[in-house]
Design an enzyme around this catalytic site. Structure first.
Site, short mmCIF file in Angstrom:
data_model
loop_
_atom_site.label_atom_id
_atom_site.label_comp_id
_atom_site.label_asym_id
_atom_site.label_seq_id
_atom_site.Cartn_x
_atom_site.Cartn_y
_atom_site.Cartn_z
CG ASP A 1 -1.89 -1.05 1.15
OD1 ASP A 1 -2.23 -1.60 0.04
OD2 ASP A 1 -2.81 -1.14 2.05
N GLY B 1 -6.82 -9.58 1.59
CA GLY B 1 -6.56 -11.18 2.05
C GLY B 1 -5.82 -11.05 3.27
CG ASN C 1 -17.90 -1.74 1.55
OD1 ASN C 1 -18.71 -1.67 0.14
ND2 ASN C 1 -16.68 -1.47 1.50
CB THR D 1 -7.03 1.76 4.89
OG1 THR D 1 -6.98 3.08 4.44
CG2 THR D 1 -6.41 0.79 3.96
CB ALA D 2 -7.16 -2.68 6.96
CB ALA D 3 -12.23 -0.09 9.33
N GLY D 4 -12.85 -2.65 7.44
CA GLY D 4 -13.66 -3.80 6.95
C GLY D 4 -13.00 -5.19 7.12
CG ASP D 5 -9.87 -5.76 4.83
OD1 ASP D 5 -10.42 -6.15 4.13
OD2 ASP D 5 -8.85 -5.04 4.62
CG ASN E 1 -20.09 -3.19 15.10
OD1 ASN E 1 -19.72 -3.41 13.78
ND2 ASN E 1 -21.12 -2.96 15.65
N GLY F 1 -2.46 3.19 8.28
CA GLY F 1 -1.99 1.85 7.57
C GLY F 1 -3.02 0.79 7.68
CB SER G 1 -4.78 0.00 11.59
OG SER G 1 -5.37 -1.01 10.65
#
Ligand code: RIB
Length: 315
Positions: free
Chosen positions: A19, A47, A190, A254-258, A282, A293, A297
């Site tokens: 990234d 992933g 999302n 970035t990467a919160a969903g991951d 959550n 990052g 994170s």
């Protein structure tokens, strides 16, 4: 909860990216060169982020992916291994570069991401076949749409044949045939990903629920929607339920969903009830927003538990 985190084994089939992150005042116009600030480099990829998320929560984790035969690929594999992730099934492609994501962070806290999956798209169903035994012995498999769809299908079919939990994180936004979506026990998009999957425009919870119900009509059993700062929503054939977001000081989404998908997968693999798993996810997703990052994170189990304890005390 039936099992401790370290007793569960999660296999993630997905992308790993380098990234390149900058802060920008706005999106540049077409043809415009624009100055940005705060250039940073991070390990990422939907992933790999989920694999790191699962490993930091304490799960035994195997990652199946593909990187180039380049120093960026070396760097990303080292990063996975430093999180105790098994990289036996990460292949090296001499023809394509390691995947890369160009990420802009905006003053309003949102981001924009452009990804060239590059070597991620060298992954094939034969690579999944090679890992079939490991998948069969795992407790859960999660996968993403940042690898070829035939790989997503092969991974979900192999996991399903073995009778383990299957989770499809529907990012990045792509069309995905219902035959593949139906192979997952849980589909977790999302809002933009749900729009892409259903063709429905989403603005707010009601339209999000209605669009999720379209996925149920296609044969998906359970949808866990990620609604960003509005939390998440569980939509099944029987009902829908909203889970409010945890309040945090947002630094980088970035990467919160991951982080969310990893936590959901690990919790369910441990035997947690769906509501408890979503609440925990959550918390993990919210914590990921507080740091810059992708992989730096992703929270540890101790961090999520400490945050849960703090949140429980806050009126
Ligand atoms: O979900 C965040 C990820 O999306 C980033 O790490 C980037 O690599 C893209 O794949």
């Amino acid at each position: 909860m039936a099992r401790r985190t370290e007793e569960v084994h999660v296999v993630v089939v997905g992308s790993t990216n380098f990234d390149v992150v900058v802060k920008a005042g706005r999106l540049p116009k077409e043809g415009e060169s624009m100055l940005a600030t705060n250039l940073k480099f991070f390990p990422g990829g939907k992933g790999a982020n989920q694999a790191v998320g699962a490993a930091r929560l304490g799960a035994r984790t195997t990652f199946i992916g593909s990187v180039g035969q380049d120093m960026i690929g070396d760097f990303l594999i080292r990063g996975l291994e430093s999180n105790a992730i098994d990289t036996t099934y990460v292949k090296r492609d001499a023809q394509r570069s390691t995947g890369c994501a160009l990420i802009m962070l905006f003053p309003n806290g949102n981001n924009s991401i452009v990804v060239d999956p590059a070597a991620n798209f060298s992954l094939t169903p034969a690579d999944i076949e090679r890992a079939a035994e490991v998948i069969a012995q795992a407790d859960a498999l999660s996968t993403v749409l940042e690898v070829p769809l035939e790989v997503v299908e092969a991974a979900l079919r192999t996991a399903r044949k073995a009778g383990i939990l299957t989770v499809l994180d529907a990012g990045p936004p792509r069309n995905c045939p219902p035959e593949i979506l139906k192979l997952a026990d849980i589909v977790s998009p999302n809002e933009t990903e749900l729009e892409q999957l259903t063709g429905e425009e989403i603005s707010g919870r009601v339209s999000a629920r209605e669009a999720a119900e379209k996925l149920l009509d296609l044969g998906v059993k359970t949808v866990v929607l990620k609604l960003g700062s509005d939390g998440s929503m569980l939509v099944t054939g029987k009902s829908s339920k909203h889970f409010p977001a945890c309040k945090v000081r947002a630094v980088d989404p970035t990467a919160a969903g991951d982080a969310f998908t990893a936590a959901l997968t690990v919790q369910l693999a441990q035997g947690a009830k769906m509501d408890a798993a979503i609440r925990f996810a959550n918390l993990a997703g919210a914590l990921a927003v507080t740091k810059l990052g992708a992989q730096p994170s992703l929270p540890t189990l101790e961090e999520v538990e400490a945050f849960a304890a703090r949140a429980a005390k806050t009126p």
